[in-house]
Each structure stands twice: as C-alpha cells, then as structure tokens.
Design a protein around this motif. Structure first.
Motif, mmCIF file in Angstrom:
data_model
loop_
_atom_site.group_PDB
_atom_site.id
_atom_site.type_symbol
_atom_site.label_atom_id
_atom_site.label_comp_id
_atom_site.label_asym_id
_atom_site.label_seq_id
_atom_site.Cartn_x
_atom_site.Cartn_y
_atom_site.Cartn_z
ATOM 1 N N ARG A 12 29.178 40.847 45.278
ATOM 2 C CA ARG A 12 29.862 39.777 45.567
ATOM 3 C C ARG A 12 30.227 39.766 46.961
ATOM 4 N NH1 ARG A 12 32.204 37.693 40.637
ATOM 5 N NH2 ARG A 12 33.165 35.902 42.172
ATOM 6 N N ARG A 13 30.889 38.694 47.611
ATOM 7 C CA ARG A 13 31.476 38.530 48.757
ATOM 8 C C ARG A 13 32.860 39.604 48.907
ATOM 9 N NH1 ARG A 13 30.162 34.852 52.775
ATOM 10 N NH2 ARG A 13 31.224 36.734 53.767
ATOM 11 N N LEU A 14 32.562 40.209 50.127
ATOM 12 C CA LEU A 14 33.708 41.265 50.509
ATOM 13 C C LEU A 14 34.354 40.812 51.708
ATOM 14 C CD1 LEU A 14 32.106 44.454 49.300
ATOM 15 C CD2 LEU A 14 33.492 42.971 47.913
ATOM 16 N N PRO A 15 35.523 41.438 52.098
ATOM 17 C CA PRO A 15 36.109 40.794 53.352
ATOM 18 C C PRO A 15 35.418 41.153 54.516
ATOM 19 C CG PRO A 15 37.566 42.008 51.938
ATOM 20 C CD PRO A 15 36.456 42.258 51.255
ATOM 21 N N ASP A 16 35.308 40.286 55.637
ATOM 22 C CA ASP A 16 34.385 40.399 56.859
ATOM 23 C C ASP A 16 34.338 41.735 57.336
ATOM 24 O OD1 ASP A 16 33.705 37.740 56.588
ATOM 25 O OD2 ASP A 16 35.064 37.141 57.968
#
Ligand SMILES: O=CC(=O)O
Length: 328
Positions: A12-16
């Motif tokens: 999944r997308r995670l913080p930058d």
C-alpha cells in the motif's frame, strides 16, 4: 544476508518520508496508487521479493503462503495486529513475521476515549443538529448524555493499548476494571488502580462501559458472543478499537436494537468494511472507519519500525518485533 540490497515489495502507499527512506535502503517496489493488491499480485510479489510489507487489508493466509517462492524470508507487517497473517504457516515455511507494536498504542487509546465520549455525550447528535441548523438555543433538558466520571470501565485485554486506555480513563475519574488471561504484576496493577476479574462473565455483568482491547486470535474470536452480550447492563456501552471479530456483530446489532445495550462506539467490524447495514440505522451507535491508529505521526513511526525490522534482518539478526506463533 549482510551487505546486500534486499528486494522489498510494499502493498500500500505509505507516508512520503517512509517511502523515501525505503528507496534509499532497499531495492523497493512501491505502489503507484493506494488500491490494495489483488491476491494474485501478492502471490507474484512473494515469489520475487526477499521481504513483503503488507498491511491489515492483505489476507496472507496458508493458501497464499503456499505460493511464496524460496526467496521470501520476511513479512514485515505495517501494523500491530497480525490476525490477517497465518503466522504458523509462515513459520513452517521458514518465513519470519514482524509487526509494529508500541507506536499505535496512544493513538488507539485516544480513539477509544473519543468513542466513549462520543457515545455517552451524544457528540454526533450535537454536530448533526448544528449542521442541520436546528439548534434553537440552550435548554436544561436538551442534549442530555451520561457522565463517564465515577463509572466502571471494564477493559477486555490489558496489553499496551488496554493499559493506555486505563491511564486515560483514570484521568477522567473512571473506576478501572480489567479481564486478561494473565493478571498484571501487582505494582503495574496498583499504578493503574485497576481491579482484575478472573471471570469475564462476572466483569461484563457489572460494568457501565466495556472497552475491547485484546487482539483477535482463535481464542478471542466472538469473546463477546450473544450469551455474554446479554449479561451487559441495559445501560452499558461497548467500545471496540481492536478487531471486529472479537464481538459477534449480528448479536451486538440485535442487542442494541432491542435496547438490551445502551450504545456502542465501533472503529472495527467483523467483515472489514462490509458492515451490518442495521448498525448504520441505530441512533445509539457511533461508527468510525477503522481510524484508531490513523495519525500522520503514528503512520511515520510505523514505517520506521518496519524499516528497523527489515534492516536488522538484513544485518543478519532477528527483527526486533518478530511475532512468533506462541505469542498469539
Ligand atoms: O489496526 C491497526 C493495526 O493493527 O496496526
């Protein structure tokens, strides 16, 4: 495997900042969008990666693990709960599992209190009135909730999060009770001013508020079943920030509809986001979309834990947050 860039797949997308650090350290495949990976995509990822970084929306069961190649060595879960991973099967295949405990504790405990206050003080109803512009001024008998100070809170599961809820509840003047497989050490119990109940049935029957804070395991599945829910006082409120499977959601819905339970504050559901539609219709229920640990700070710290688990493993050691089947 020291001095070698591990190949890591993140589902999944995670913080930058987390993704940037992962790119610096590993040969990482990140998601372009935030849609969960399909099962087949995860199976493929498990054949080409050394490390998989899944989250609670990925069902890493025995069937999927059977499709993992010899390459996969570590499942570094982004999240504390690991009930979506078959830890036994992973171990049999020599795949280590790690999670991110500790960093979700305070945020989840805050959310338990927020839900408790929302239900007992009717905060959503107040908000709805303001948004609908139907408030016609203060009245002594309007918007009456129930006070939590002085009330008995029964915490089911007194691990890190349960204890964090206990500390907050004490600050609100509540009397803290708990049921846990193992009783806390006397000094910890004393510091929390908490009363231990060996019998869950007996505790449930005497509490004003129940907070579910145990993990979901085979032995906690439907711990709050229809029979036990019937033991609650009709004035009692139940809060769940753990996992939906700990409560029989249909029985809870029936109890709330029948007025046998006064209210519920739920952040988690038995079938993910497929919620019993009748729950939505109930006025005495506050529903949240599984956001107990959802703070930016927490999400970054979860990423740091994942990275530490992978780095430690890459350096030839066991990940600090390794999860063993016996721990469940
Ligand atoms: O629910 C959130 C987590 O398991 O971290």
């Amino acid at each position: 495997m020291p001095n070698q860039r591990l190949s890591v797949v993140v589902t999944r997308r995670l913080p930058d900042v987390v993704e940037t650090r992962l790119k610096e350290l590993f040969d990482v495949e990140l998601r372009e969008d935030d849609a969960p990976m399909r099962r087949e995509e995860i199976a493929q990822a498990m054949r080409r990666a050394d490390v998989l970084v899944p989250t609670l929306t990925d069902d890493i069961d025995a069937t999927l693990l059977a499709q993992a190649g010899d390459r996969l060595k570590l499942i570094a879960n982004y999240g504390a709960g690991v009930d979506h991973i078959d830890v036994h099967s992973a171990r049999q295949r020599g795949i280590l599992v790690a999670n991110t405990p500790g960093v979700v504790t305070d945020d989840t405990a805050d959310m338990a209190m927020a839900l408790m206050l929302s239900v007992t003080r009717q905060i959503p109803q107040g908000l709805a009135k303001m948004q609908a512009d139907t408030w016609r001024g203060w009245s002594p008998m309007a918007n009456l909730g129930t006070r939590i100070g002085g009330k008995r809170l029964g915490i089911l599961g007194m691990g890190r999060i349960g204890q964090a809820v206990a500390r907050r509840a004490r600050a609100f003047g509540m009397q803290v009770h708990y049921h846990n497989r193992r009783r806390l050490r006397a000094e910890v119990e004393d510091a929390l001013e908490a009363t231990w109940w060996e019998s869950l049935d007996q505790m449930v029957a005497r509490m004003d508020v129940i907070s579910i804070n145990c993990p979901h395991t085979p032995s906690t599945f439907h711990l709050m079943n229809a029979r036990r829910l019937k033991l609650l006082k009709p004035s009692a409120v139940i809060i769940n920030t753990s996992r939906g499977e700990v409560i029989d959601e249909n029985a809870l819905t029936r109890g709330l509809r029948a007025g046998e339970i006064a209210g519920a504050g739920l952040d988690v559901y038995e079938r993910g986001h497929d919620i019993n539609p009748r729950l939505r219709e109930l006025p005495n229920v506050v529903l949240l979309p599984h956001m107990g640990s959802a703070t930016l700070e927490g999400r970054i710290e979860m990423g740091e834990k994942v990275i530490l688990n992978i780095k430690t493993f890459a350096d030839g050691h066991r990940p600090p947050d390794q999860v063993l089947p016996g721990m469940l």
